[in-house]
Every structure is written in structure tokens, then in C-alpha cells.
Enzyme design. Sequence first.
Site, mmCIF file in Angstrom:
data_model
loop_
_atom_site.group_PDB
_atom_site.id
_atom_site.type_symbol
_atom_site.label_atom_id
_atom_site.label_comp_id
_atom_site.label_asym_id
_atom_site.label_seq_id
_atom_site.Cartn_x
_atom_site.Cartn_y
_atom_site.Cartn_z
ATOM 1 N N HIS A 355 45.524 102.912 126.870
ATOM 2 C CA HIS A 355 46.434 102.580 125.768
ATOM 3 C C HIS A 355 47.880 102.742 126.222
ATOM 4 O O HIS A 355 48.510 103.761 125.969
ATOM 5 C CB HIS A 355 46.128 103.500 124.585
ATOM 6 C CG HIS A 355 46.987 103.297 123.392
ATOM 7 N ND1 HIS A 355 47.696 102.137 123.145
ATOM 8 C CD2 HIS A 355 47.250 104.126 122.334
ATOM 9 C CE1 HIS A 355 48.355 102.258 122.015
ATOM 10 N NE2 HIS A 355 48.093 103.462 121.504
ATOM 11 N N CYS A 386 46.502 101.692 114.431
ATOM 12 C CA CYS A 386 47.298 102.669 113.703
ATOM 13 C C CYS A 386 48.597 102.894 114.473
ATOM 14 O O CYS A 386 48.703 102.563 115.655
ATOM 15 C CB CYS A 386 46.541 103.975 113.526
ATOM 16 S SG CYS A 386 45.988 104.743 115.071
ATOM 17 N N GLY A 388 52.069 105.589 115.025
ATOM 18 C CA GLY A 388 52.683 106.893 114.843
ATOM 19 C C GLY A 388 53.660 106.930 113.690
ATOM 20 O O GLY A 388 54.351 105.943 113.424
#
Length: 400
Positions: A355, A386, A388
Site C-alpha cells: 500500500h 478508507c 486517514g
Amino acid sequence: MSKQIQEAYIVAAVRTPVGKAPRGMLKGVRPDDLLAHVLKAAMAQVPSLDPSLVSDVVAGCAMPEGEQGMNVARIGALLAGLPNTVGGITINRFCSSGINAVSLAADKIRLGEADVMIAAGTESMSMVPMGGNKLSLGASIYETDENVAIAYGMGLTAEKVAQQWQVSREDQDAFAVESHRRALAATATGKFAAEIAPLDVTYRIPNLATGEVELVNKTLLQDEGPRADTSAEGLAKLKTVFAAKGSVTAGNSSQMSDGAAALILVSEKILKEFNLVPLAKYVTFAVKGVPPEIMGIGPKEAIPAALKQAGLNLSDLAWIELNEAFAAQALAVSRDLSLDMSIVNPHGGAIALGHPLGATGAIRAATAIHGLRGQGKSGYAMVTMCIGTGMGAAGILQVL
């Protein structure tokens, strides 16, 4: 003066192999060089296209500082040899930056303000760590518990999601094992070959016998993350990372990574003028906010929003790239929305493949496009993740 909306077509989609950070195969490759590499590789896929027609390069980057600061999009464009007339803008919405770049590039074309755009993403977590080189948070962030995602990082939010959505440690580990299994199978059968732009890297290796440093050249063709030795038994032995009595471990979380990707988008006029073959068509993008302390559930809100905008249903999707920030949140989202797991991350996800933050959205867009086309299929593909501080994003492409 209003302008008619026009379609935005993707005619090239490439990525680097993804390396593990901070000690992996790409640890010494600068993020601007990674970006330049995929920009050149993308342009090479459409040799008939005049580079001077590119209006702008929109590049996602989650930590745009240090080696990937100073507007890395423009620097990457120049290093790639694109004409000086081509602009560059770096954008940041953390983990969704790469797919957000695709959306922004597509919108310029759809509004008739450009005919050729490049969307990209680049991230070196080896050189610029999570949080950046100089994290500086205001005292007010620590005043409320819901800001845990900002103050203490993503891991505790995954623990909260696991607890609230009752996702067991065993289920998280099983999900991680399957991610590696799918990634290894896709790699072994050449499923990633069409999307990966091979990268030549020179390593400096000390020769202990002679005391000299030797240069070793290597062409990187595959992602570094997938592990053949991953097993439920092995993962069960790992200690939790963020909470003593929690369930989130390094084994059921996404890997820190280095990588980049680029996609070329054009109008129908350019498509016909240069006789280009469209790989996909941009459809829509949506972003939604959620409480920061359960940021991992973000896709649960963004996915329905994107589908509504596109006039589609879940059953219309043929491929879903759901970024596996943590197995806990990927499972919670999948279960809440009753996603068809056979089309969710068919080639594995971030737990196995890595990622690289701001690049991931663009990387996984390339995977979805080439993945469906590699099956000889067309249909709608979604890239969702999603984000942060409590958000979720979802982009939809129509693979042709």
C-alpha cells in the site's frame, strides 16, 4: 459559457512493481524517478499520441514532502521528458490520492477544458515515512477521543472497527492468508504482466572478500510483498501491534510500500483522431466522511454514494478493488454491504501486494482495468478505500 459534458476514456494504465518499505527492492529509488518511469511507460503505450497535447499531470501523493515534495507531479513530468508546456499538480487525500487524481483528470476532459490528461500517483514510504519527516500536531487534537485517528495513527481505529463490527482475530488472519494466496496465484499466472512497467534498478552490494562495492543491475518485474509462507498458523503467532488485548497485527494489516502508477485519459475527439484503443471509460467518484476513530469503515458510505451517482447497483459491478488497509475494516465493509467476495480483490489486496499510500488508488485502477480485460470481460469496476482522519472514497470505471 457552459460546455457540454463529454466522456473521458482511459487509453493507458501502467504501474511499477510494488516494493516493501523501508528495506525493499525500491528503497533507493526516488519517488520522482518512480513517477517519471510510469509516465514514460504510459506514453509508450500510445506512441501515436502527440505528447504536446497533454494538458496536465495530476499526481497523488500522501506525504508530499522531502524527496517527493516541491510539486512532485511537475518534477516527474519534466524528468519523463514531457514537453515544458505540460503542467503538473500534486494532490493529497491520503490513501485515496491516486484514484482522486483519476477523477480530477477525467473531470477536466468531461467539462471540455482538456482533451488529454495524465492521472498518476507516487509514494516512497522508504524515504518519506508515515506522517512525514516532521510530524507536528496541535495540542487541540488530543482534546477529544474521536481524534484518535489523527493523534495516534490508523492502527487503533482498526481495533475499534474490529471491536464494533465484531471481526475476530481468526477471521482477520484468514482474510490475510487469502490475500496472499490470490496475489501469489495472479503473479504465477502472469496476471499482472499487462499493468507492470518493468523497472531497471542498480544496487550497491558490498563485497566482503575484496572490500569493494559492486554494482548489480536488476530488472524488477514482480511485486515484492506476496509471501508463499503465509499461513493461518504463522499469523496466529504474531503479537498485536496497537492494543495489548487487540486483534490487529502486522500480518493482517497492509504493508508499507514504494510504488507509482500512471493513466492517460483522452476525449472522444482524441480517441478518433489518433486511432487509440480505449481500455476503460471514467464513470464517477464519491467521497464521504465518517468519524475519525472508525475511519476504516469509510468505504461503507462512499460505495453507495458512488453507485447512486452512476445509477448503478452493487450487482452491476464486475470487479471491486477494496483497499486492505486492515483486514478488520475490509471485512467490516464487505459484510455490512454484502459484497460478493469472489469479485473483491481477485488478485489480492494491500495485505499481500502493499500500500504505497498516495499511489495505491492509481495502481489498483490499473489492476482492475487489466484484470477484467485479461479475463476477456467488460463491465464496471470499482476502486474504493478508507482514508486517514475519517473518510472513504470510491471511483467507478467502465472497462471496455
